[in-house]
Motif scaffolding. Structure first.
Motif, PDB file in Angstrom:
ATOM      1  N   PHE A  78     -63.534   6.650 -64.145  1.00 12.25           N
ATOM      2  CA  PHE A  78     -64.785   6.877 -63.419  1.00 12.25           C
ATOM      3  C   PHE A  78     -65.782   5.756 -63.689  1.00 12.25           C
ATOM      4  N   VAL A  79     -65.864   5.301 -64.938  1.00 15.51           N
ATOM      5  CA  VAL A  79     -66.769   4.205 -65.277  1.00 15.51           C
ATOM      6  C   VAL A  79     -66.334   2.918 -64.583  1.00 15.51           C
ATOM      7  N   ALA A  80     -65.027   2.667 -64.533  1.00 14.22           N
ATOM      8  CA  ALA A  80     -64.542   1.466 -63.848  1.00 14.22           C
ATOM      9  C   ALA A  80     -64.866   1.515 -62.358  1.00 14.22           C
ATOM     10  N   MET A  81     -64.715   2.682 -61.731  1.00 12.22           N
ATOM     11  CA  MET A  81     -65.049   2.812 -60.316  1.00 12.22           C
ATOM     12  C   MET A  81     -66.543   2.597 -60.078  1.00 12.22           C
ATOM     13  N   LEU A  82     -67.382   3.118 -60.975  1.00 12.89           N
ATOM     14  CA  LEU A  82     -68.819   2.902 -60.841  1.00 12.89           C
ATOM     15  C   LEU A  82     -69.184   1.440 -61.021  1.00 12.89           C
ATOM     16  N   ALA A  83     -68.545   0.770 -61.970  1.00  8.66           N
ATOM     17  CA  ALA A  83     -68.812  -0.653 -62.178  1.00  8.66           C
ATOM     18  C   ALA A  83     -68.431  -1.461 -60.942  1.00  8.66           C
ATOM     19  N   PHE A  84     -67.275  -1.128 -60.356  1.00  6.33           N
ATOM     20  CA  PHE A  84     -66.861  -1.822 -59.132  1.00  6.33           C
ATOM     21  C   PHE A  84     -67.832  -1.534 -57.990  1.00  6.33           C
ATOM     22  N   ALA A  85     -68.244  -0.271 -57.829  1.00 11.79           N
ATOM     23  CA  ALA A  85     -69.193   0.073 -56.771  1.00 11.79           C
ATOM     24  C   ALA A  85     -70.539  -0.611 -56.993  1.00 11.79           C
ATOM     25  N   PHE A  86     -70.961  -0.728 -58.240  1.00 16.82           N
ATOM     26  CA  PHE A  86     -72.228  -1.390 -58.553  1.00 16.82           C
ATOM     27  C   PHE A  86     -72.162  -2.874 -58.185  1.00 16.82           C
ATOM     28  N   CYS A  87     -71.053  -3.536 -58.556  1.00 15.58           N
ATOM     29  CA  CYS A  87     -70.882  -4.945 -58.195  1.00 15.58           C
ATOM     30  C   CYS A  87     -70.840  -5.110 -56.678  1.00 15.58           C
ATOM     31  N   LEU A  88     -70.141  -4.192 -55.999  1.00 17.21           N
ATOM     32  CA  LEU A  88     -70.056  -4.263 -54.536  1.00 17.21           C
ATOM     33  C   LEU A  88     -71.430  -4.082 -53.898  1.00 17.21           C
ATOM     34  N   TRP A  89     -72.234  -3.148 -54.449  1.00 15.57           N
ATOM     35  CA  TRP A  89     -73.581  -2.922 -53.916  1.00 15.57           C
ATOM     36  C   TRP A  89     -74.438  -4.178 -54.072  1.00 15.57           C
ATOM     37  N   VAL A  90     -74.356  -4.846 -55.210  1.00 14.34           N
ATOM     38  CA  VAL A  90     -75.158  -6.050 -55.426  1.00 14.34           C
ATOM     39  C   VAL A  90     -74.728  -7.161 -54.473  1.00 14.34           C
ATOM     40  N   VAL A  91     -73.418  -7.371 -54.335  1.00 12.38           N
ATOM     41  CA  VAL A  91     -72.929  -8.450 -53.470  1.00 12.38           C
ATOM     42  C   VAL A  91     -73.296  -8.186 -52.013  1.00 12.38           C
ATOM     43  N   VAL A  92     -73.086  -6.947 -51.551  1.00 13.59           N
ATOM     44  CA  VAL A  92     -73.419  -6.612 -50.163  1.00 13.59           C
ATOM     45  C   VAL A  92     -74.928  -6.752 -49.921  1.00 13.59           C
ATOM     46  N   SER A  93     -75.731  -6.369 -50.896  1.00 11.08           N
ATOM     47  CA  SER A  93     -77.183  -6.472 -50.733  1.00 11.08           C
ATOM     48  C   SER A  93     -77.637  -7.919 -50.668  1.00 11.08           C
ATOM     49  N   LEU A  94     -76.987  -8.802 -51.430  1.00 17.59           N
ATOM     50  CA  LEU A  94     -77.392 -10.208 -51.422  1.00 17.59           C
ATOM     51  C   LEU A  94     -76.964 -10.918 -50.136  1.00 17.59           C
ATOM     52  N   VAL A  95     -75.799 -10.561 -49.613  1.00 11.77           N
ATOM     53  CA  VAL A  95     -75.280 -11.237 -48.422  1.00 11.77           C
ATOM     54  C   VAL A  95     -75.663 -10.485 -47.150  1.00 11.77           C
ATOM     55  N   GLY A  96     -76.126  -9.239 -47.279  1.00  8.13           N
ATOM     56  CA  GLY A  96     -76.436  -8.425 -46.111  1.00  8.13           C
ATOM     57  C   GLY A  96     -77.427  -9.036 -45.141  1.00  8.13           C
ATOM     58  N   PRO A  97     -78.556  -9.600 -45.600  1.00  7.25           N
ATOM     59  CA  PRO A  97     -79.501 -10.199 -44.636  1.00  7.25           C
ATOM     60  C   PRO A  97     -78.889 -11.338 -43.826  1.00  7.25           C
ATOM     61  N   LEU A  98     -78.053 -12.166 -44.465  1.00  8.70           N
ATOM     62  CA  LEU A  98     -77.404 -13.254 -43.734  1.00  8.70           C
ATOM     63  C   LEU A  98     -76.459 -12.713 -42.664  1.00  8.70           C
ATOM     64  N   TRP A  99     -75.691 -11.684 -43.031  1.00 13.50           N
ATOM     65  CA  TRP A  99     -74.775 -11.090 -42.057  1.00 13.50           C
ATOM     66  C   TRP A  99     -75.535 -10.448 -40.891  1.00 13.50           C
ATOM     67  N   MET A 100     -76.588  -9.717 -41.180  1.00 15.27           N
ATOM     68  CA  MET A 100     -77.354  -9.059 -40.122  1.00 15.27           C
ATOM     69  C   MET A 100     -78.034 -10.080 -39.226  1.00 15.27           C
ATOM     70  N   HIS A 101     -78.511 -11.184 -39.795  1.00 17.90           N
ATOM     71  CA  HIS A 101     -79.163 -12.227 -38.999  1.00 17.90           C
ATOM     72  C   HIS A 101     -78.197 -12.796 -37.963  1.00 17.90           C
ATOM     73  N   ARG A 102     -76.938 -12.968 -38.350  1.00 15.02           N
ATOM     74  CA  ARG A 102     -75.954 -13.491 -37.400  1.00 15.02           C
ATOM     75  C   ARG A 102     -75.439 -12.398 -36.477  1.00 15.02           C
ATOM     76  N   GLU A 103     -75.318 -11.178 -36.994  1.00 19.36           N
ATOM     77  CA  GLU A 103     -74.824 -10.085 -36.176  1.00 19.36           C
ATOM     78  C   GLU A 103     -75.788  -9.771 -35.030  1.00 19.36           C
ATOM     79  N   MET A 104     -77.078  -9.932 -35.264  1.00 20.24           N
ATOM     80  CA  MET A 104     -78.074  -9.681 -34.234  1.00 20.24           C
ATOM     81  C   MET A 104     -78.232 -10.848 -33.271  1.00 20.24           C
ATOM     82  N   GLY A 105     -77.486 -11.946 -33.473  1.00 18.65           N
ATOM     83  CA  GLY A 105     -77.560 -13.085 -32.572  1.00 18.65           C
ATOM     84  C   GLY A 105     -78.868 -13.846 -32.648  1.00 18.65           C
ATOM     85  N   LEU A 106     -79.513 -13.859 -33.813  1.00 18.27           N
ATOM     86  CA  LEU A 106     -80.798 -14.544 -33.941  1.00 18.27           C
ATOM     87  C   LEU A 106     -80.684 -16.048 -34.140  1.00 18.27           C
TER      88      LEU A 106
END
Length: 380
Positions: A78-106
């Motif tokens: 359970f701790v390993a799954m939480l650690a992986f989810a935490f890392c995934l949340w940080v990475v997605v949050s850091l790259v999310g604005p860049l992805w959304m900027h391109r996804e919206m065609g801006l």
């Protein structure tokens, strides 16, 4: 639409050149085949090992080992799954604005087609992130705090206003520099709003990663601001990289960032501590514990009469209460930390740590009542 043939419903024929619709049964069968091909036993063993290593490092940092080793093994996956989810949340949050900027065609059409575009186009995304964080601080945090006369509300309002003005000015300058490469700005406001919303995610990820649960100081805010500005500025230089490459760079650099933050903040167990709090093994702050009177008297004898008055209440017949932070609740004994007075020389970092029997201990949380009606009456 279905047609009737001899009383039975049949699907209409597929036009020439068109692909037939996917069969749900076939899709389910392929999905099950893909899931069966995953080496679940190997992944479980790797997760168990990673979770045990993470918990071992955390327990080493608090100088405590639970007496029940099976409890560590049962919580490791359970701790390993939480650690992986935490890392995934940080990475997605850091790259999310860049992805959304391109996804919206801006991005302008010239940039999308690989042609040369003005460098000002790359600064639209940082400006929108500043605008999103500024509006978030101004409307959702600073405004309610100011109405309720909370401390530092004026500072948050000023910071939000400055970020909002800087973000709006930067985005307007970028739009002026790349006129004619995309539709006029008032036709893209809803897309800009989505980018501003996603632009708040890096702040949330950095707060979760770098902000201490208790004892935060001004220099913590400075470190957080520097990290966030680095993320915002970096997005201006990643405009020509594909999103998957940005995700790969963020994933690879994540361990280095965590180690750097741990050294900078003087807390080597920063990441394991965050995961332990997410897993419920450690409380993020001092909480109220209900315990049997015998356990309460044990804590009182360790604290001494001078310190027990503010933290303990053992006067009841069967139950007592203590205000402490739980550092570990695995196994048959809990490790708790009770703050001491400033003049007390004993204890670890101004607190006393001791293990107590887990039997009969209950966590008590008091939920404050929600004030009915309008805003606060503290301001005229």
């Amino acid at each position: 639409m279905k047609t009737e043939t001899d009383g039975a419903a049949v699907a209409p024929p597929v036009p020439d050149g068109a692909e037939p619709p996917p069969d749900p049964v076939e899709l389910a069968r392929l999905l099950l085949q893909q899931l069966a091909a995953i080496p679940w036993v190997g992944l479980g063993a790797i997760g168990t090992g990673f979770g045990v290593a993470l918990l071992a490092f955390y327990f080493w940092s608090i100088d405590f080992v639970p007496p029940d080793i099976p409890s560590i093994l049962s919580a490791s996956v359970f701790v390993a799954m939480l650690a992986f989810a935490f890392c995934l949340w940080v990475v997605v949050s850091l790259v999310g604005p860049l992805w959304m900027h391109r996804e919206m065609g801006l991005p302008p059409v010239a940039m999308v087609d690989g042609q040369v575009a003005p460098r000002a186009a790359a600064f639209a995304l940082p400006a929108l992130q500043l605008l999103g964080v500024g509006l978030f601080l101004l409307l959702w945090i600073g405004g309610p705090m100011w109405r309720e006369c909370r401390p530092y509300a004026d500072s948050i309002v000023w910071i939000g206003a400055v970020l909002t003005l800087l973000g709006a000015a930067g985005w307007g300058w970028s739009e002026w520099k790349i006129q004619g490469m995309r539709p006029v700005w008032w036709k893209r406001l809803h897309r800009v709003l989505w980018v501003c919303i996603w632009g708040v995610l890096p702040v949330g990820a950095l707060l979760t990663l770098a902000w201490p649960s208790q004892g935060a100081e001004w220099w913590h805010l400075g470190v957080l601001a520097v990290l966030w500005l680095c993320v915002v500025v970096a997005s201006a230089f990643l405009d020509r990289f594909p999103v998957w490459a940005c995700v790969l760079m963020a994933t690879v650099s994540f361990p280095a960032v965590v180690l750097s933050l741990s050294v900078l903040m003087g807390t080597p167990s920063l990441f394991p501590t965050k995961v332990a709090e997410l897993a419920g093994i450690r409380s993020s702050s001092v909480i109220e514990l209900r315990m049997p009177r015998s356990t309460c008297l044990l804590v009182e004898s360790a604290l001494g009469a001078a310190q027990a008055g503010n933290q303990l209440d053992c006067e009841r017949s069967e139950w007592g209460s203590a205000h402490a932070q739980v550092l570990s609740n695995l196994g048959s004994r809990w490790l708790i930390e009770i703050p001491l007075a400033a003049e007390a020389p004993q204890g670890h970092n101004g607190a006393l740590r001791l293990s107590v029997p887990a039997e009969g201990i209950h966590v008590t949380r008091r939920v404050p009542s929600q004030a009915a009606g309008g805003g606060s009456q503290c301001r005229p």
